[in-house]
Design a protein around this motif. Structure first.
Motif, mmCIF file in Angstrom:
data_model
loop_
_atom_site.group_PDB
_atom_site.id
_atom_site.type_symbol
_atom_site.label_atom_id
_atom_site.label_comp_id
_atom_site.label_asym_id
_atom_site.label_seq_id
_atom_site.Cartn_x
_atom_site.Cartn_y
_atom_site.Cartn_z
ATOM 1 N N LEU A 46 0.835 -1.194 0.000
ATOM 2 C CA LEU A 46 0.000 0.000 0.000
ATOM 3 C C LEU A 46 0.871 1.245 0.000
ATOM 4 O O LEU A 46 1.718 1.431 0.880
ATOM 5 N N ALA A 47 0.660 2.102 -0.992
ATOM 6 C CA ALA A 47 1.341 3.386 -1.050
ATOM 7 C C ALA A 47 0.683 4.364 -0.074
ATOM 8 O O ALA A 47 -0.412 4.111 0.438
ATOM 9 N N ASN A 49 -0.998 7.039 -0.413
ATOM 10 C CA ASN A 49 -2.370 7.468 -0.709
ATOM 11 C C ASN A 49 -3.375 6.416 -0.264
ATOM 12 O O ASN A 49 -4.474 6.749 0.202
ATOM 13 N N GLY A 50 -3.036 5.128 -0.372
ATOM 14 C CA GLY A 50 -3.929 4.085 0.114
ATOM 15 C C GLY A 50 -4.081 4.108 1.623
ATOM 16 O O GLY A 50 -5.186 3.945 2.157
ATOM 17 N N GLN A 280 -0.847 0.506 -7.811
ATOM 18 C CA GLN A 280 -1.856 1.502 -7.462
ATOM 19 C C GLN A 280 -3.292 0.993 -7.586
ATOM 20 O O GLN A 280 -4.223 1.747 -7.279
ATOM 21 N N CYS A 283 -5.002 0.969 -4.195
ATOM 22 C CA CYS A 283 -4.965 2.331 -3.651
ATOM 23 C C CYS A 283 -5.979 3.231 -4.345
ATOM 24 O O CYS A 283 -6.654 4.040 -3.697
ATOM 25 N N GLN A 284 -6.100 3.093 -5.660
ATOM 26 C CA GLN A 284 -7.082 3.907 -6.369
ATOM 27 C C GLN A 284 -8.509 3.508 -5.995
ATOM 28 O O GLN A 284 -9.401 4.363 -5.909
ATOM 29 N N LEU A 286 -9.390 2.436 -3.055
ATOM 30 C CA LEU A 286 -9.601 3.036 -1.738
ATOM 31 C C LEU A 286 -9.879 4.534 -1.860
ATOM 32 O O LEU A 286 -10.733 5.077 -1.151
ATOM 33 N N GLU A 287 -9.164 5.196 -2.758
ATOM 34 C CA GLU A 287 -9.470 6.613 -3.012
ATOM 35 C C GLU A 287 -10.909 6.779 -3.510
ATOM 36 O O GLU A 287 -11.625 7.694 -3.090
ATOM 37 N N ALA A 363 1.257 8.920 -5.347
ATOM 38 C CA ALA A 363 0.971 8.641 -3.937
ATOM 39 C C ALA A 363 0.646 9.877 -3.131
ATOM 40 O O ALA A 363 0.158 9.774 -2.002
#
Length: 393
Positions: A46-47, A49-50, A280, A283-284, A286-287, A363
């Motif tokens: 997870l980056a 941003n996540g 990503q 993470c995307q 989750l965004e 991120a």
């Protein structure tokens, strides 16, 4: 604004969307096609941003406790020479959050723990969103989303990337010198993510025709990667054959014209499936989940909120999808010796901060604030089994 929402799909994106909606006052039902929640998928990196998205959902502290921070690692050649190194501490200073590695099963469990036990229904085949009894439908039903197909019948759907991935979590701890590594060879990549208990997730990505499967995948991988630098052979030796997962990599190469149609919001792979070359995808998703919940909480109407969600998420996710495709073509998929030599030289000569700047492009994201209308905590997913199967047509 709140009401009744049905989330189709209990992957990372679907569960995160359900958590966000539940926390902002929605009555949520999650319908999952699988009859058993086996949480397949090995591990995930997870980056920042996540992690920030998980913080906004209230799950960040639990994930941080269960995950291993990634401070050391980078990219290498099959012989072990470093092409670039990752400075996780510098990334943490820049964003306040480090990269982290966690088993997908654990992340799924932590997200489910934030939801009422009664809201998750497994074995639910959703043929269409039209007849779902809800004010809002969230299509988080993955790469081969049936809801997306119904909404966009002329869209070509997922396209094969040209690469296939085999991966697993080791059955036992493996001594590792780094938290995270990628190794690039001709038309192939091998990487690992270290976990807190000493085990590791590894993945092998190979240029291959779609649909090829192997009777003994570990034997195939030992022939392909056995001469590569350690700990690659050690990771394969610490793996049980039955634990190896094999999936062809697809993406939505043709972008969707919108992520919201009527009362339906598309999210995660259903909206923007991408190759894993930037790490990503989750993470995307989750965004997406945080943004959707925030826009709905802001009101004043469902159409207005979904229009803002589409405007916020479509440009960013489609840009990341294109960048991931380019990263694969310049990374794992390269085969020509001259191209490989040029890429490797460029990486070795790049300034020390180049890796950090590359990660920051995607991120560095700040989540919108959620109106934390917390519901009661007594009825949690860990306290009762998911509801039984049903078919929704």
């Amino acid at each position: 604004m709140a009401g009744r929402a049905v989330v189709v799909g209990a992957g990372i994106g679907g569960l995160a969307a359900a958590v966000g909606l539940h926390r902002t006052g929605w009555e949520v039902t999650v319908l999952e096609r699988a009859a058993v929640l086996d949480d397949a998928g090995a591990g995930i990196s997870l980056a920042p941003n996540g992690i920030r998205a998980l913080d906004a959902l209230g799950v960040g502290p639990a994930v941080r406790e269960a995950a291993r921070r990634q401070y050391t690692g980078g990219t290498r050649t099959p012989g072990g020479r470093w092409l670039s190194r990752m400075d996780g501490a510098a990334l943490e200073r820049a964003l306040g959050t480090p990269m982290t590695g966690i088993p997908r099963a654990e992340l799924h469990r932590l997200l489910r723990a934030e939801l009422p036990a009664s809201c998750l229904i497994v074995g639910a085949e959703v043929e269409s969103a039209e007849d779902l009894d809800a004010d809002l439908v969230v299509a988080a039903d993955g790469l081969r989303s049936r809801i997306r197909t119904a909404l966009f019948p002329g869209h070509p759907g997922p396209a094969y990337s040209g690469s296939t991935v085999l991966r697993a979590i080791t059955a036992e701890p493996v001594p590792l010198d780094t938290d995270f590594e990628l190794t690039w060879g001709p038309g192939a990549e091998f990487g690992h993510i270290a976990f807190t208990d000493g085990r590791a997730e590894w993945h092998a990505v190979i240029n291959s025709p779609a649909g090829v499967r192997h009777r003994d995948p570990l034997a195939v991988l030992r022939r392909r990667f056995g001469a590569w630098h350690r700990p690659i052979p050690d990771l394969l030796d610490a793996t049980r054959p039955e634990d190896v997962l094999h999936h062809d990599i697809h993406e939505l190469a043709v972008p969707l014209p919108c992520f919201a149609v009527g009362r339906v919001a598309l999210l995660g792979d259903a909206a923007h499936a991408m190759t894993p070359n930037l790490g990503q995808g989750a993470c995307q998703a989750l965004e997406d989940a945080v943004t959707l919940a925030a826009e709905l909480a802001a009101g004043p109407s469902l159409p207005a909120a979904l229009a803002r969600y589409d405007a916020a998420r479509r440009p960013r996710t489609q840009s990341v999808t294109r960048a991931a495709r380019r990263a694969g073509r310049m990374g794992q998929q390269l085969t020509h010796p001259l191209a490989l030599a040029a890429r490797n030289t460029a990486l070795r000569l790049a300034p020390s901060g180049a890796t950090i700047r590359a990660i920051l492009r995607h991120a560095d994201w700040t989540p919108p604030a959620l109106d934390r209308c917390l519901n009661g905590d007594a009825d949690r997913a860990g306290e009762a089994p998911p509801a039984p199967a049903r078919t929704v047509r």
